[in-house]
Design a protein around this motif. Sequence first.
Motif, short mmCIF file in Angstrom:
data_model
loop_
_atom_site.label_atom_id
_atom_site.label_comp_id
_atom_site.label_asym_id
_atom_site.label_seq_id
_atom_site.Cartn_x
_atom_site.Cartn_y
_atom_site.Cartn_z
N UNK A 199 0.88 -1.39 -0.03
CA UNK A 199 -0.06 -0.06 0.03
C UNK A 199 0.77 1.38 -0.08
N UNK A 200 2.27 1.08 0.01
CA UNK A 200 3.06 2.14 0.15
C UNK A 200 3.87 2.48 -1.12
N UNK A 201 4.23 3.78 -1.12
CA UNK A 201 5.56 3.86 -2.39
C UNK A 201 6.83 3.24 -1.90
N UNK A 202 7.12 2.27 -2.62
CA UNK A 202 8.52 1.56 -2.27
C UNK A 202 9.67 2.28 -2.63
N UNK A 203 9.50 3.45 -3.21
CA UNK A 203 10.82 4.38 -3.69
C UNK A 203 11.59 4.47 -2.41
N UNK A 204 12.96 4.08 -2.38
CA UNK A 204 13.76 4.53 -0.96
C UNK A 204 13.59 3.66 0.03
N UNK A 205 12.66 2.59 0.13
CA UNK A 205 12.48 2.01 1.26
C UNK A 205 12.90 0.52 1.01
N UNK A 206 13.58 0.07 2.23
CA UNK A 206 14.26 -1.31 2.37
C UNK A 206 13.02 -2.02 3.41
N UNK A 207 13.23 -3.55 3.11
CA UNK A 207 12.45 -4.43 4.05
C UNK A 207 13.06 -5.41 4.80
N UNK A 208 13.07 -5.85 5.99
CA UNK A 208 13.64 -6.91 6.61
C UNK A 208 12.36 -7.79 6.94
N UNK A 209 12.15 -9.00 6.47
CA UNK A 209 10.99 -9.73 6.78
C UNK A 209 11.47 -10.92 7.21
N UNK A 210 10.57 -11.45 8.26
CA UNK A 210 10.91 -12.76 8.63
C UNK A 210 9.40 -13.58 9.16
N UNK A 211 9.34 -14.70 8.83
CA UNK A 211 8.27 -15.64 9.17
C UNK A 211 8.60 -16.73 10.04
N UNK A 212 7.86 -16.91 11.05
CA UNK A 212 8.43 -17.88 12.02
C UNK A 212 9.74 -17.55 12.79
N UNK A 213 9.84 -16.20 13.03
CA UNK A 213 10.87 -15.54 13.40
C UNK A 213 11.49 -16.40 15.00
N UNK A 214 12.67 -16.86 14.79
CA UNK A 214 13.18 -17.47 16.01
C UNK A 214 12.82 -18.82 16.07
N UNK A 215 12.07 -19.47 15.42
CA UNK A 215 11.76 -20.77 15.26
C UNK A 215 12.89 -21.74 14.11
N UNK A 216 12.62 -23.07 14.33
CA UNK A 216 13.52 -23.78 13.54
C UNK A 216 13.33 -23.41 11.98
N UNK A 223 15.95 -6.72 1.60
CA UNK A 223 16.38 -5.86 0.28
C UNK A 223 15.18 -4.77 0.20
N UNK A 224 15.69 -3.97 -1.17
CA UNK A 224 14.77 -2.74 -1.55
C UNK A 224 13.40 -3.37 -1.57
N UNK A 225 12.38 -2.88 -1.18
CA UNK A 225 11.23 -3.17 -1.15
C UNK A 225 10.39 -3.25 -2.54
N UNK A 226 11.10 -2.62 -3.37
CA UNK A 226 10.59 -2.38 -4.87
C UNK A 226 11.00 -3.92 -5.47
N UNK A 227 12.29 -4.50 -5.21
CA UNK A 227 12.91 -5.63 -5.70
C UNK A 227 12.31 -7.00 -4.83
N UNK A 228 12.02 -6.53 -3.48
CA UNK A 228 11.67 -7.81 -2.76
C UNK A 228 10.50 -8.29 -2.37
N UNK A 229 9.52 -7.40 -2.60
CA UNK A 229 8.19 -7.58 -2.24
C UNK A 229 7.36 -8.85 -2.90
#
Length: 255
Positions: A199-216, A223-229
């Motif tokens: 929903x946001x403009x990805x220009x100049x935005x980086x993202x760090x995403x994790x699912x099941x963070x801390x689990x096995x 990476x850059x949001x525009x490339x990683x979304x």
Amino acid sequence: MIELSLIGIGTGNPAHLTLQAAEAIRACDLILIPNKGKGKDDLAALRQEICAQVIADAASGPRIVEFDLPVRDPTIADYTARVDHWHDAIARVWIETIRAQLPAPAAAAKVGFLVWGDPSLYDSTMRIAERLKATQEVSLTVIPGVTSIQALTAAHAIPLNEIGAPFTVTTGRQLRENGWPESTDTLVIMLDGECSFQAIDPTGVSIWWSAYAGMENQISLSGPLAETAEQIIQTRAQARADHGWIMDIYLLRKS
């Protein structure tokens, strides 16, 4: 009087359990584990596994009881009212289960509820427990736990904030409806089932995403949001299909 302990257990990794949390579990007479329905059996199983690792003698340890959580009433249009009504229903199930399992409890019977992450952060367990306190049957103790935010930043080996800068913790719904807050360049997004970064403009935005963070089975992408979304969207959908449920969290930062 019932002594209710809300025990933060981290994000599903038994190694996240603190010494204080382990002692609180062992001290309980009864431990309640919510069953969130088909497809989310892993959540109850992980709580059972944590108890098994902590409780040395199952025969003399606390009684462990699973109970079914009520579902939200979809006919209530207002979001806050719908959640409030749901919390009332959960509180009733809690006290009914406690009374059924401890029909004539000794003074200060100890009941434990294992809370994913930390009870203070986007979790309604304390709000539900306040309803029980109002009956004057229950006293409340809270044991802090490792949060999903800590697990996220550890997974990516990044600091939460930039030097001397603030950050905002919010939800996917808030990001979709209200956009990026003007007061900060760093957002942590929780409770997002719709990949609201779209929903946001990805220009100049980086993202760090994790699912099941801390689990096995932790999955992390960045990476850059525009490339990683799109990669995140596809990976998330596949992980949910594989496991039947997903818990994910991400950090957005403007460069």
